[in-house]
Design a protein around this motif. Sequence first.
Motif, PDB file in Angstrom:
ATOM      1  N   ASP A  81       0.873  -1.165   0.000  1.00  0.00           N
ATOM      2  CA  ASP A  81       0.000   0.000   0.000  1.00  0.00           C
ATOM      3  C   ASP A  81       0.916   1.223   0.000  1.00  0.00           C
ATOM      4  OD1 ASP A  81      -1.566   2.195   0.869  1.00  0.00           O
ATOM      5  OD2 ASP A  81      -2.974   0.844   1.874  1.00  0.00           O
ATOM      6  N   PRO A  82       0.797   2.086  -1.000  1.00  0.00           N
ATOM      7  CA  PRO A  82       1.769   3.199  -1.076  1.00  0.00           C
ATOM      8  C   PRO A  82       1.735   4.101   0.140  1.00  0.00           C
ATOM      9  CG  PRO A  82      -0.059   3.523  -2.638  1.00  0.00           C
ATOM     10  CD  PRO A  82      -0.209   2.131  -2.069  1.00  0.00           C
ATOM     11  N   ARG A  83       0.634   4.101   0.879  1.00  0.00           N
ATOM     12  CA  ARG A  83       0.537   5.025   2.024  1.00  0.00           C
ATOM     13  C   ARG A  83       1.594   4.782   3.083  1.00  0.00           C
ATOM     14  NH1 ARG A  83      -5.263   4.207   4.104  1.00  0.00           N
ATOM     15  NH2 ARG A  83      -4.686   2.109   3.447  1.00  0.00           N
ATOM     16  N   ILE A  84       2.217   3.583   3.067  1.00  0.00           N
ATOM     17  CA  ILE A  84       3.240   3.328   4.083  1.00  0.00           C
ATOM     18  C   ILE A  84       4.375   4.351   3.975  1.00  0.00           C
ATOM     19  CG2 ILE A  84       4.632   1.685   2.711  1.00  0.00           C
ATOM     20  CD1 ILE A  84       3.878   1.274   6.440  1.00  0.00           C
ATOM     21  N   LEU A  85       4.568   4.921   2.777  1.00  0.00           N
ATOM     22  CA  LEU A  85       5.639   5.906   2.601  1.00  0.00           C
ATOM     23  C   LEU A  85       5.170   7.338   2.858  1.00  0.00           C
ATOM     24  CD1 LEU A  85       7.467   4.565  -0.604  1.00  0.00           C
ATOM     25  CD2 LEU A  85       7.916   4.051   1.793  1.00  0.00           C
ATOM     26  N   SER A  86       3.930   7.484   3.298  1.00  0.00           N
ATOM     27  CA  SER A  86       3.437   8.842   3.561  1.00  0.00           C
ATOM     28  C   SER A  86       3.972   9.322   4.908  1.00  0.00           C
ATOM     29  CB  SER A  86       1.909   8.860   3.577  1.00  0.00           C
ATOM     30  OG  SER A  86       1.444   8.135   4.707  1.00  0.00           O
ATOM     31  N   ALA A 127      15.004  -1.111 -10.466  1.00  0.00           N
ATOM     32  CA  ALA A 127      15.655  -1.256  -9.153  1.00  0.00           C
ATOM     33  C   ALA A 127      16.672  -0.142  -8.931  1.00  0.00           C
ATOM     34  CB  ALA A 127      16.341  -2.622  -9.068  1.00  0.00           C
ATOM     35  N   ASN A 128      17.383   0.215  -9.996  1.00  0.00           N
ATOM     36  CA  ASN A 128      18.511   1.135  -9.823  1.00  0.00           C
ATOM     37  C   ASN A 128      18.087   2.558  -9.457  1.00  0.00           C
ATOM     38  OD1 ASN A 128      20.094  -1.029 -10.347  1.00  0.00           O
ATOM     39  ND2 ASN A 128      20.722  -0.397 -12.398  1.00  0.00           N
ATOM     40  N   VAL A 129      16.917   2.982  -9.956  1.00  0.00           N
ATOM     41  CA  VAL A 129      16.522   4.354  -9.618  1.00  0.00           C
ATOM     42  C   VAL A 129      16.253   4.454  -8.107  1.00  0.00           C
ATOM     43  CG1 VAL A 129      14.038   4.082 -10.097  1.00  0.00           C
ATOM     44  CG2 VAL A 129      15.076   6.320 -10.247  1.00  0.00           C
ATOM     45  N   ILE A 130      15.717   3.393  -7.549  1.00  0.00           N
ATOM     46  CA  ILE A 130      15.437   3.411  -6.103  1.00  0.00           C
ATOM     47  C   ILE A 130      16.747   3.228  -5.334  1.00  0.00           C
ATOM     48  CG2 ILE A 130      14.066   2.366  -4.263  1.00  0.00           C
ATOM     49  CD1 ILE A 130      12.037   1.530  -6.383  1.00  0.00           C
ATOM     50  N   ALA A 131      17.606   2.372  -5.867  1.00  0.00           N
ATOM     51  CA  ALA A 131      18.903   2.138  -5.216  1.00  0.00           C
ATOM     52  C   ALA A 131      19.732   3.422  -5.175  1.00  0.00           C
ATOM     53  CB  ALA A 131      19.664   1.042  -5.957  1.00  0.00           C
ATOM     54  N   ASP A 132      19.667   4.194  -6.253  1.00  0.00           N
ATOM     55  CA  ASP A 132      20.421   5.454  -6.289  1.00  0.00           C
ATOM     56  C   ASP A 132      19.989   6.384  -5.157  1.00  0.00           C
ATOM     57  OD1 ASP A 132      21.823   4.672  -8.456  1.00  0.00           O
ATOM     58  OD2 ASP A 132      20.665   5.844  -9.921  1.00  0.00           O
ATOM     59  N   VAL A 149      11.933  -3.147  -0.025  1.00  0.00           N
ATOM     60  CA  VAL A 149      11.681  -4.376  -0.773  1.00  0.00           C
ATOM     61  C   VAL A 149      10.683  -4.016  -1.851  1.00  0.00           C
ATOM     62  CG1 VAL A 149      10.723  -6.696  -0.652  1.00  0.00           C
ATOM     63  CG2 VAL A 149      12.081  -5.807   1.243  1.00  0.00           C
ATOM     64  N   VAL A 150      10.912  -4.512  -3.061  1.00  0.00           N
ATOM     65  CA  VAL A 150       9.989  -4.161  -4.148  1.00  0.00           C
ATOM     66  C   VAL A 150       9.557  -5.411  -4.907  1.00  0.00           C
ATOM     67  CG1 VAL A 150       9.575  -2.693  -6.151  1.00  0.00           C
ATOM     68  CG2 VAL A 150      11.209  -1.948  -4.405  1.00  0.00           C
ATOM     69  N   LYS A 151       8.247  -5.560  -5.016  1.00  0.00           N
ATOM     70  CA  LYS A 151       7.653  -6.584  -5.873  1.00  0.00           C
ATOM     71  C   LYS A 151       7.114  -5.846  -7.087  1.00  0.00           C
ATOM     72  CE  LYS A 151       3.735  -9.846  -5.989  1.00  0.00           C
ATOM     73  NZ  LYS A 151       2.767 -10.612  -5.172  1.00  0.00           N
ATOM     74  N   ALA A 152       7.738  -6.055  -8.233  1.00  0.00           N
ATOM     75  CA  ALA A 152       7.370  -5.268  -9.412  1.00  0.00           C
ATOM     76  C   ALA A 152       7.048  -6.178 -10.589  1.00  0.00           C
ATOM     77  CB  ALA A 152       8.520  -4.336  -9.784  1.00  0.00           C
ATOM     78  N   ASN A 153       6.081  -5.758 -11.370  1.00  0.00           N
ATOM     79  CA  ASN A 153       5.640  -6.542 -12.530  1.00  0.00           C
ATOM     80  C   ASN A 153       5.452  -8.005 -12.159  1.00  0.00           C
ATOM     81  OD1 ASN A 153       7.740  -4.370 -14.271  1.00  0.00           O
ATOM     82  ND2 ASN A 153       5.540  -4.458 -14.612  1.00  0.00           N
ATOM     83  N   SER A 154       4.746  -8.193 -11.088  1.00  0.00           N
ATOM     84  CA  SER A 154       4.492  -9.542 -10.595  1.00  0.00           C
ATOM     85  C   SER A 154       3.091  -9.561 -10.019  1.00  0.00           C
ATOM     86  CB  SER A 154       5.523  -9.861  -9.509  1.00  0.00           C
ATOM     87  OG  SER A 154       5.120 -10.950  -8.718  1.00  0.00           O
ATOM     88  N   GLU A 155       2.283 -10.475 -10.487  1.00  0.00           N
ATOM     89  CA  GLU A 155       0.916 -10.640  -9.979  1.00  0.00           C
ATOM     90  C   GLU A 155       0.185  -9.299  -9.899  1.00  0.00           C
ATOM     91  OE1 GLU A 155       1.509 -12.900  -6.304  1.00  0.00           O
ATOM     92  OE2 GLU A 155       1.264 -14.748  -7.464  1.00  0.00           O
ATOM     93  N   TYR A 196      12.833  -2.118   7.458  1.00  0.00           N
ATOM     94  CA  TYR A 196      12.747  -1.960   5.998  1.00  0.00           C
ATOM     95  C   TYR A 196      11.271  -1.796   5.652  1.00  0.00           C
ATOM     96  CZ  TYR A 196      17.478  -3.987   5.685  1.00  0.00           C
ATOM     97  OH  TYR A 196      18.828  -4.240   5.817  1.00  0.00           O
ATOM     98  N   LEU A 197      11.012  -1.220   4.488  1.00  0.00           N
ATOM     99  CA  LEU A 197       9.625  -1.079   4.049  1.00  0.00           C
ATOM    100  C   LEU A 197       9.460  -1.657   2.648  1.00  0.00           C
ATOM    101  CD1 LEU A 197       8.916   2.594   5.219  1.00  0.00           C
ATOM    102  CD2 LEU A 197       8.142   0.477   6.335  1.00  0.00           C
ATOM    103  N   SER A 198       8.293  -2.239   2.396  1.00  0.00           N
ATOM    104  CA  SER A 198       7.946  -2.620   1.021  1.00  0.00           C
ATOM    105  C   SER A 198       7.419  -1.376   0.337  1.00  0.00           C
ATOM    106  CB  SER A 198       6.851  -3.685   1.011  1.00  0.00           C
ATOM    107  OG  SER A 198       7.350  -4.903   1.453  1.00  0.00           O
ATOM    108  N   ALA A 199       8.033  -1.057  -0.793  1.00  0.00           N
ATOM    109  CA  ALA A 199       7.627   0.153  -1.509  1.00  0.00           C
ATOM    110  C   ALA A 199       6.877  -0.248  -2.781  1.00  0.00           C
ATOM    111  CB  ALA A 199       8.852   0.974  -1.876  1.00  0.00           C
ATOM    112  N   ARG A 200       5.833   0.485  -3.074  1.00  0.00           N
ATOM    113  CA  ARG A 200       5.096   0.239  -4.314  1.00  0.00           C
ATOM    114  C   ARG A 200       5.776   1.028  -5.426  1.00  0.00           C
ATOM    115  NH1 ARG A 200      -0.010  -1.781  -5.746  1.00  0.00           N
ATOM    116  NH2 ARG A 200      -1.003  -0.609  -7.433  1.00  0.00           N
TER     117      ARG A 200
END
Length: 701
Positions: A222-227, A317-322, A295-301, A249-253
């Motif tokens: 849920d993106p709100r976790i980063l609010s 991944a790299n844009v977030i890693a940067d 943690v990112v789950k992307a283009n999956s389900e 750590y947080l799962s980021a959308r």
Amino acid sequence: MMSTPALRLLLLTLFALTPSAAAAEDGYELWLRYRPVRVTRPTEHLEGADAYSDDPRVVTAALEFKRAVTAIYGGPVPGRELQRDYVALGTPADLKPLGINVDASGLGPEGYLVRTIDGRGHRIVVAGNSGAGILYGTFALIREIQMGHSLDRLNLRSRPTYPLRMLDHWDNLDRTVERGYAGQSLWNWASLPKIDERYTDYARASASVGINGVVINNVNSDPRILSEEYLRKVVALADLFRPWGIRIYLSARFSAPIDLGGLRTADPLDPAVRDWWRAKADEIYRLIPDFGGFVVKANSEGQPGPQEYHRTHAEGANVIADALRPHGGTVFWRAFVYGSSDADRAKQAYEQFKPLDGKFAGNVILQIKNGPIDFQPREPFHPLFGQMPRTRVALEVQLTREYLGQNTGIAYLGPIWTEVLSADTCSPKCGTPVSSTIAAIAGVANVGTDRNWTGTNFDQANWYAFGRLAWNPHLTANEVATEWTRLTWTRDPRAVRTIVPMMMMSREARVNFMTPLGLAHQMATDHHYGPAPWVCDLQQPSWNPCYYHQADAGGIGYDRTATGSNAIAEYMPEVARRFADPKATPEYLLWFHHVPWDYRLNSGLTLWEGLVARYDEGVADAAELARSWASVRPLIDAERWRAVSDDLAREQLEALWWRDASVAYFQSISKRPIPANSPQPAHPLSHYQVLRPPNLPGQRP
Ligand code: BDP
């Protein structure tokens, strides 16, 4: 008259001898069950630990130690103040002024040594190069005491194999838990930042087995976790976990720049997107300076991801890693992808990620599930292990038992994890186990608000074993089960001799009655509880059990050899050769081969007979588990004994259900008679096909 200290000792001894069966227990204390141990000599009595460092983790360790020894030895013995038996906690530099010299070289930042010394006022030293190591060493010492080991000549030295040992919670902000079978999420977002005592006990338990990272929200994020609103609440958890050596750590959308930032795109190459992630990372680190990362789950389900913008997983991944790099943070990018092509699902992650080896930023870790499908009772290891030499890789396992009965019966997962950790990738050469190809371990957590944390008492073992194996992947599942049993149930050898073998057979029992001989994913649609091998009409082909068993008049099993999907070609040639030989890896027979019903197994039985025999064995295993547990009744406290007994009664019913439904279904295809020594299924196939048991473990009524 007896002197006071002597009387005290006598009482202690008597207390220690009181059978544990008398005390009511509900499982809340987990393996940190600090019960009195039998004290036979006054020198075995420890009173506390002195922290020679003001590192909060060392202070925490001293407090935990005090708590443990007070419960175990009954507190200070009056009259003994002058000969305090204390433990000294510190780094070598902290301890030097006391005249204690220890060599902590080679222990790394988190390793420890625990040694009995001949010191003035101190009998034992726990040292490490940092507060974390000292905390872990203190827990190791407590474990020794709990197990009743002699402290006379302690000399423990240990360091973790992996620097990142993480629990991933699949917890939603509404407190439901995806694939959770132990109540609600521990995190009470309505009341946070107010602290619940459970958060501390969770951190204690996790730290005690060396877990040092916690992802608190679901990968389906849920993106709100980063609010800002939620981050303020996350800070409270981060502050609480810090003295236990645990980072948040947080799962980021992936679409958070759109969802939260109001941007029109989440394209990783768009400068506004890059700036958004940077600003978000800066904001988080201002609040949580030791934040671990995303943690990112992307283009999956159905989750958003870079492919929507025709960018690769690496670019995503790299844009977030940067954004995290200046702060030392890490991106765990999940490799769990399938469904975008018609290829065998077991091949798809490799197809997508192998070409990206070397393209990920240095602070990205590719998180790969243990097997190529999805946490099945048995899977071969994932072909990406060993094949991404220029990428850091994490192993992901599942503690919660999505596909192994959820919160019923017993399934000790240690053997699944040691199986994958020790699997030989033959990459770059044979003798290279998965354990030596990874940089981190993540486990999908199995805890919730249930009083005993994990739904069943035995599921606590999976939490324990996960931490212990993430610390040291070379421990055997049996060793870990033995430790856990002694800490959690009783040290009575008669009980340990029964319970450990029960644990060791419990997973294989489930393989036998659910998915024998290399079958997989035969569970009912969506909730994954109970059998449904007949399901064949779901839109996504690889959600259908029939996709996995491929049973037809000719035989059963998924041909993944060169004559079929050729998934074996994703493994190194030596491994592929082994998997291609149906006699060499009988446990994966139907995973890799479509086998005629009359094929002769190593046992001499035909495949059909052997398949039915495995289901029968599973039913017999479930009965044996219940019988064994009945035999330890006098040695176990009544409340927990009863709970497990109920769990095992349910497992027996499940085993029969799975066996009868599966045998009835496969017989309708094989057209072979049920072997003479096997019972007929209790009902016709049609009965099982319409069965909709109410109140499934993972579903609300
Ligand atoms: C599967 C689960 C699903 C998870 C997914 C994942 O069925 O609920 O979201 O894995 O790992 O096992 O992302």
